[in-house]
Design a protein around this motif. Structure first.
Motif, PDB file in Angstrom:
ATOM      1  N   ASP A   1       0.860  -1.180   0.000  1.00  0.00           N
ATOM      2  CA  ASP A   1       0.000   0.000   0.000  1.00  0.00           C
ATOM      3  C   ASP A   1       0.900   1.236   0.000  1.00  0.00           C
TER       4      ASP A   1
ATOM      5  N   ARG B   1       0.345   4.482   0.023  1.00  0.00           N
ATOM      6  CA  ARG B   1       0.042   5.523   1.011  1.00  0.00           C
ATOM      7  C   ARG B   1       0.573   5.147   2.389  1.00  0.00           C
ATOM      8  N   ASP B   2       0.261   3.940   2.840  1.00  0.00           N
ATOM      9  CA  ASP B   2       0.683   3.520   4.172  1.00  0.00           C
ATOM     10  C   ASP B   2       2.204   3.466   4.284  1.00  0.00           C
TER      11      ASP B   2
ATOM     12  N   LYS C   1       3.627   7.074   4.379  1.00  0.00           N
ATOM     13  CA  LYS C   1       3.307   7.723   5.660  1.00  0.00           C
ATOM     14  C   LYS C   1       4.146   7.138   6.801  1.00  0.00           C
TER      15      LYS C   1
ATOM     16  N   GLY D   1       5.934  10.604   5.391  1.00  0.00           N
ATOM     17  CA  GLY D   1       5.237  11.362   4.352  1.00  0.00           C
ATOM     18  C   GLY D   1       6.186  11.928   3.316  1.00  0.00           C
TER      19      GLY D   1
ATOM     20  N   ALA E   1      -2.660   7.691  -4.345  1.00  0.00           N
ATOM     21  CA  ALA E   1      -2.068   7.197  -3.105  1.00  0.00           C
ATOM     22  C   ALA E   1      -0.978   8.137  -2.618  1.00  0.00           C
ATOM     23  N   ALA E   2      -0.126   8.607  -3.543  1.00  0.00           N
ATOM     24  CA  ALA E   2       0.948   9.526  -3.180  1.00  0.00           C
ATOM     25  C   ALA E   2       0.385  10.851  -2.681  1.00  0.00           C
TER      26      ALA E   2
ATOM     27  N   ARG F   1      -2.285  11.385  -1.072  1.00  0.00           N
ATOM     28  CA  ARG F   1      -2.805  11.217   0.289  1.00  0.00           C
ATOM     29  C   ARG F   1      -1.692  10.984   1.308  1.00  0.00           C
ATOM     30  N   ALA F   2      -0.476  10.785   0.814  1.00  0.00           N
ATOM     31  CA  ALA F   2       0.661  10.548   1.718  1.00  0.00           C
ATOM     32  C   ALA F   2       1.567  11.771   1.838  1.00  0.00           C
ATOM     33  N   CYS F   3       1.100  12.904   1.363  1.00  0.00           N
ATOM     34  CA  CYS F   3       1.931  14.109   1.360  1.00  0.00           C
ATOM     35  C   CYS F   3       1.956  14.795   2.727  1.00  0.00           C
TER      36      CYS F   3
END
Length: 320
Positions: free
Chosen positions: A193, A195-196, A199, A203, A218-219, A221-223
């Motif tokens: 995953d 995003r996970d 993070k 991040g 996904a990227a 949401r991981a900023c």
């Protein structure tokens, strides 16, 4: 001369025997020795690239070779000079005519194959990370498609600029290539995953994305707050929508980059970048990763390597 030509957007390009071009005023003719392939070429074949030439046309954006002839009233580079040219098309042929001012003298440190593989991949990544995103030492740089032609140079340049590089690619083999180019952390896009995983590493401050689609989402949401996202291309075939309200929440910035566009409205950006990159190459700080070199007669096979994602870094066609 022989050339790998697109005659229809519905049929496969083929090797054709066509007249050797004559340089016009302000042009040089180059005896092409090597031409690097790009994902944009595959879009040109289908007629969906933003700058698809009118039919028929010869594929091949970036070439290296020797100046063979000068057009009328054209000053240098001199016949016999070794040059690197980003022409946008025409490279998969024995000869090509280009604007004289678009030719860059080939550094002694580069072979023809290395030179052909250099401008788009390194130029895109350097302009994106340095000129656009202003990547800072110690920041987390997430590179999607990290084993591809531009992605791998983003890993290499990001590391050289002092970033903490997170490389995302599919499969252990491609991730190993990214690791060898300096990646600090590896994410398998096929099994993890994104995003996970990002993070968990704190991040992303900068996202370099030649893939698009679900990986971009996904990227995104991981900023981290104030992160910068760089859409470079859409190799997934999916152009993502960006929720503007989410930009506000984290004070994010999305900045597109089409490297070739600078040649038309701000060429000094590219020229300054190339000087820096050539210096790094001469100092041994960067070196193009070329996974395959095939002769012109096998240009169709070379594109299949690109299309099927069986290559890493760049695929180059040599023109004996």
């Amino acid at each position: 001369m022989r050339a790998f030509q697109v005659t229809s957007h519905e049929t496969t390009p083929t090797i054709q025997d066509i007249p050797t071009p004559e340089p016009a005023k302000g042009e040089i003719r180059v005896r092409i020795r090597a031409c690097a392939l790009n994902f944009g070429d595959l879009l040109m074949i289908k007629g969906t690239y933003q700058e698809t030439p009118p039919l028929p046309f010869i594929l091949g954006m970036e070439v290296a070779g020797e100046v063979d002839a000068l057009g009328p009233d054209t000053k240098g580079p001199a016949v016999g000079s070794k040059v690197l040219v980003f022409g946008g098309k025409g490279g998969l042929a024995e000869f090509g005519c280009y604007r004289a001012e678009s030719a860059i003298p080939l550094p002694e440190s580069m072979s023809f194959e290395e030179a052909a593989a250099f401008p788009v991949a390194y130029g895109t990544s350097h302009v994106a990370l340095d000129y656009r995103a202003r990547l800072k030492e110690g920041e987390n740089l997430l590179v999607l498609g990290a084993a591809g032609g531009v992605g791998l140079t983003a890993v290499e340049i990001g590391k050289l600029m002092g970033a903490n590089v997170i490389a995302c690619a599919r499969g252990a083999e491609k991730l190993e290539v990214a690791k060898k180019m300096g990646a600090d952390h590896l994410i398998d896009a096929g099994s993890e995953d994104i995003r996970d995983a990002v993070k968990a590493l704190g991040g992303a401050d900068v996202v370099y994305d030649p893939v698009g689609g679900e990986q971009f989402k996904a990227a995104f949401r991981a900023c981290r707050p104030e992160a910068r996202l760089l859409p470079i291309g859409f190799a997934s075939g999916d152009i993502p929508s960006i929720p503007a309200n989410h930009l506000l929440v984290k004070n994010l910035t999305v900045m597109g980059l089409y490297w070739g566009g600078y040649m038309a409205f701000k060429p000094q950006v590219i020229l300054n970048s190339m000087r820096t990159l050539f210096g790094w190459h001469a100092e041994g700080k960067i070196k193009p990763h070329i996974s395959h070199v095939l002769p012109l007669d096998q240009a169709a096979d070379a594109y299949e390597l690109l299309r099927s994602r069986k290559s890493t870094g760049k695929v180059v066609v040599s023109v004996p």
